[in-house]
Design a protein around this motif. Structure first.
Motif, PDB file in Angstrom:
ATOM      1  N   GLN A 159      38.045  33.882  48.377  1.00 34.18           N
ATOM      2  CA  GLN A 159      38.944  33.411  47.331  1.00 34.18           C
ATOM      3  C   GLN A 159      39.599  34.591  46.607  1.00 34.18           C
ATOM      4  O   GLN A 159      40.793  34.579  46.316  1.00 34.18           O
ATOM      5  N   HIS A 160      38.812  35.643  46.363  1.00 33.80           N
ATOM      6  CA  HIS A 160      39.324  36.801  45.639  1.00 33.80           C
ATOM      7  C   HIS A 160      40.414  37.526  46.418  1.00 33.80           C
ATOM      8  O   HIS A 160      41.370  38.049  45.813  1.00 33.80           O
ATOM      9  N   ILE A 161      40.310  37.569  47.733  1.00 29.84           N
ATOM     10  CA  ILE A 161      41.317  38.277  48.520  1.00 29.84           C
ATOM     11  C   ILE A 161      42.409  37.335  49.030  1.00 29.84           C
ATOM     12  O   ILE A 161      43.289  37.759  49.781  1.00 29.84           O
ATOM     13  N   GLY A 162      42.347  36.054  48.612  1.00 29.89           N
ATOM     14  CA  GLY A 162      43.439  35.141  48.889  1.00 29.89           C
ATOM     15  C   GLY A 162      43.389  34.392  50.199  1.00 29.89           C
ATOM     16  O   GLY A 162      44.401  33.893  50.679  1.00 29.89           O
ATOM     17  N   TYR A 163      42.188  34.270  50.797  1.00 32.91           N
ATOM     18  CA  TYR A 163      42.040  33.557  52.068  1.00 32.91           C
ATOM     19  C   TYR A 163      41.405  32.188  51.809  1.00 32.91           C
ATOM     20  O   TYR A 163      40.322  32.113  51.227  1.00 32.91           O
ATOM     21  N   PRO A 191      46.168  38.848  45.107  1.00 30.60           N
ATOM     22  CA  PRO A 191      46.335  37.725  46.029  1.00 30.60           C
ATOM     23  C   PRO A 191      45.331  36.607  45.777  1.00 30.60           C
ATOM     24  O   PRO A 191      45.368  35.576  46.453  1.00 30.60           O
ATOM     25  N   ALA A 192      44.420  36.794  44.818  1.00 33.40           N
ATOM     26  CA  ALA A 192      43.328  35.841  44.589  1.00 33.40           C
ATOM     27  C   ALA A 192      43.850  34.416  44.401  1.00 33.40           C
ATOM     28  O   ALA A 192      44.869  34.182  43.731  1.00 33.40           O
ATOM     29  N   LEU A 193      43.150  33.475  45.009  1.00 32.13           N
ATOM     30  CA  LEU A 193      43.481  32.062  44.832  1.00 32.13           C
ATOM     31  C   LEU A 193      43.038  31.613  43.439  1.00 32.13           C
ATOM     32  O   LEU A 193      42.054  32.115  42.902  1.00 32.13           O
ATOM     33  N   PRO A 194      43.742  30.657  42.837  1.00 31.50           N
ATOM     34  CA  PRO A 194      43.328  30.171  41.511  1.00 31.50           C
ATOM     35  C   PRO A 194      41.989  29.449  41.588  1.00 31.50           C
ATOM     36  O   PRO A 194      41.503  29.127  42.686  1.00 31.50           O
ATOM     37  N   PRO A 195      41.360  29.194  40.434  1.00 32.76           N
ATOM     38  CA  PRO A 195      40.060  28.497  40.449  1.00 32.76           C
ATOM     39  C   PRO A 195      40.124  27.216  41.270  1.00 32.76           C
ATOM     40  O   PRO A 195      41.077  26.440  41.183  1.00 32.76           O
ATOM     41  N   GLY A 196      39.119  27.018  42.092  1.00 30.88           N
ATOM     42  CA  GLY A 196      39.064  25.848  42.956  1.00 30.88           C
ATOM     43  C   GLY A 196      37.671  25.731  43.552  1.00 30.88           C
ATOM     44  O   GLY A 196      36.710  26.286  43.014  1.00 30.88           O
ATOM     45  N   SER A 197      37.549  25.026  44.652  1.00 38.75           N
ATOM     46  CA  SER A 197      36.240  24.836  45.277  1.00 38.75           C
ATOM     47  C   SER A 197      36.376  24.897  46.793  1.00 38.75           C
ATOM     48  O   SER A 197      37.466  24.714  47.346  1.00 38.75           O
ATOM     49  N   PHE A 198      35.248  25.170  47.450  1.00 42.51           N
ATOM     50  CA  PHE A 198      35.192  25.197  48.911  1.00 42.51           C
ATOM     51  C   PHE A 198      34.299  24.060  49.390  1.00 42.51           C
ATOM     52  O   PHE A 198      33.219  23.828  48.832  1.00 42.51           O
ATOM     53  N   CYS A 240      41.592  47.093  37.919  1.00 39.15           N
ATOM     54  CA  CYS A 240      41.659  45.678  37.544  1.00 39.15           C
ATOM     55  C   CYS A 240      40.979  44.794  38.582  1.00 39.15           C
ATOM     56  O   CYS A 240      40.263  43.846  38.241  1.00 39.15           O
ATOM     57  N   ASP A 241      41.191  45.113  39.847  1.00 33.02           N
ATOM     58  CA  ASP A 241      40.587  44.318  40.919  1.00 33.02           C
ATOM     59  C   ASP A 241      39.068  44.384  40.855  1.00 33.02           C
ATOM     60  O   ASP A 241      38.391  43.366  41.052  1.00 33.02           O
ATOM     61  N   SER A 242      38.527  45.558  40.549  1.00 34.30           N
ATOM     62  CA  SER A 242      37.073  45.703  40.480  1.00 34.30           C
ATOM     63  C   SER A 242      36.473  44.896  39.335  1.00 34.30           C
ATOM     64  O   SER A 242      35.295  44.558  39.360  1.00 34.30           O
ATOM     65  N   GLY A 243      37.292  44.575  38.337  1.00 37.16           N
ATOM     66  CA  GLY A 243      36.831  43.755  37.223  1.00 37.16           C
ATOM     67  C   GLY A 243      37.181  42.289  37.376  1.00 37.16           C
ATOM     68  O   GLY A 243      37.066  41.520  36.419  1.00 37.16           O
ATOM     69  N   ASP A 244      37.632  41.887  38.579  1.00 35.69           N
ATOM     70  CA  ASP A 244      38.009  40.503  38.884  1.00 35.69           C
ATOM     71  C   ASP A 244      39.187  40.017  38.046  1.00 35.69           C
ATOM     72  O   ASP A 244      39.339  38.804  37.819  1.00 35.69           O
ATOM     73  N   PHE A 245      40.030  40.926  37.599  1.00 39.20           N
ATOM     74  CA  PHE A 245      41.285  40.532  36.965  1.00 39.20           C
ATOM     75  C   PHE A 245      42.309  40.232  38.052  1.00 39.20           C
ATOM     76  O   PHE A 245      42.222  40.743  39.165  1.00 39.20           O
ATOM     77  N   VAL A 246      43.314  39.418  37.714  1.00 35.31           N
ATOM     78  CA  VAL A 246      44.318  39.048  38.714  1.00 35.31           C
ATOM     79  C   VAL A 246      45.706  39.601  38.384  1.00 35.31           C
ATOM     80  O   VAL A 246      46.634  39.449  39.179  1.00 35.31           O
ATOM     81  N   ILE A 247      45.861  40.217  37.214  1.00 31.82           N
ATOM     82  CA  ILE A 247      47.119  40.847  36.824  1.00 31.82           C
ATOM     83  C   ILE A 247      46.833  42.291  36.422  1.00 31.82           C
ATOM     84  O   ILE A 247      45.844  42.569  35.727  1.00 31.82           O
ATOM     85  N   ALA A 248      47.705  43.201  36.845  1.00 29.15           N
ATOM     86  CA  ALA A 248      47.611  44.607  36.457  1.00 29.15           C
ATOM     87  C   ALA A 248      48.993  45.085  36.041  1.00 29.15           C
ATOM     88  O   ALA A 248      50.011  44.596  36.546  1.00 29.15           O
TER      89      ALA A 248
END
Length: 230
Positions: free
Chosen positions: A169-173, A123-130, A65-73
């Motif tokens: 963002q994907h790893i939650g930082y 741990p991915a952060l929700p959609p947002g911006s940097f 799931c992580d490799s497909g950029d999903f956030v729930i497994a």
């Protein structure tokens, strides 16, 4: 004879219900949302994609799931791996004994049961911006970021800032930084003594996609820092 058979079935059912499974490895900083909850044909997971795996375990499902950029497994019915983008409802935890089907990839672990699923979250952060925070000194004696710091190198530095912010963002930082046109760093915040540098110090150049030119990507011991906001 019939009574004897029924007795055997009852004993088998009791044994299956109390079977002790091992504790699964949860990789990639994912966390458990529910060790056992109800799933139906309508599916508890938003945008559910289901894979039937001969090597299914909580870890292998999470990695898929992580490799497909999903956030729930989620793992269910022994061989099912479910991936998705969220949950339709809050999980209603059920007795762990109801998630009693062995994983096809490891018979010492449980992978849900009939209409029962074990659910995990990225741990991915929700959609947002940097947004750019500036150029900072980054040396072994005066690092920009506080620990823990995740360093990552990509196969190419094309569009490095986008690659780095998306990775963090994907790893939650929530903090991302690029240095000397190749190093991507992720952290939860600045070091106590972080020192800002002139913006001209961040003069290393990275290419952008064809026709878009180049961008500045930090410098030698200089980190261009971006902060996430939701």
């Amino acid at each position: 004879m019939q009574r004897y058979v029924l007795t055997l079935v009852a004993l088998f059912s009791v044994g299956a219900g109390v079977r002790a499974f091992g504790t699964p490895t949860i990789p990639l900083n994912w966390t458990t949302i529910s060790p056992c909850t109800v799933d139906t044909g309508a599916r508890i997971i938003v945008n559910d994609e289901t894979f039937q795996l001969s090597d299914n375990t909580p870890a292998s499902c999470i990695e898929l799931c992580d490799s497909g950029d999903f956030v729930i497994a989620g793992v269910e019915f022994g061989n099912e791996c479910h991936c998705g983008s969220g949950l339709k409802v809050l999980p209603s935890d059920q007795p762990i004994s109801e998630c009693n089907m062995v994983c096809t990839g490891d018979p010492t672990l449980s992978c849900g049961g009939p209409s029962r699923i074990q659910v995990y979250k990225s741990p991915a952060l929700p959609p947002g911006s940097f947004t750019l925070q500036g150029c900072f000194i980054d040396t072994p004696s005066s690092p920009t970021f506080g620990e823990p710091i995740m360093h990552h190198l990509f196969p190419s530095n094309l569009d490095l800032i986008s690659q780095c912010t998306q990775f963090c963002q994907h790893i939650g930082y929530p903090f991302a930084g690029v240095e000397n046109a190749h190093d991507c760093q992720c952290s939860f915040g600045f070091a106590d003594d972080a020192q800002i540098a002139p913006s001209t110090d961040c003069s290393s150049v990275c290419p952008l996609p064809a026709g878009a030119g180049n961008e500045f990507c930090g410098g030698v011991q200089r980190l261009m820092v971006y902060k996430y906001s939701h």
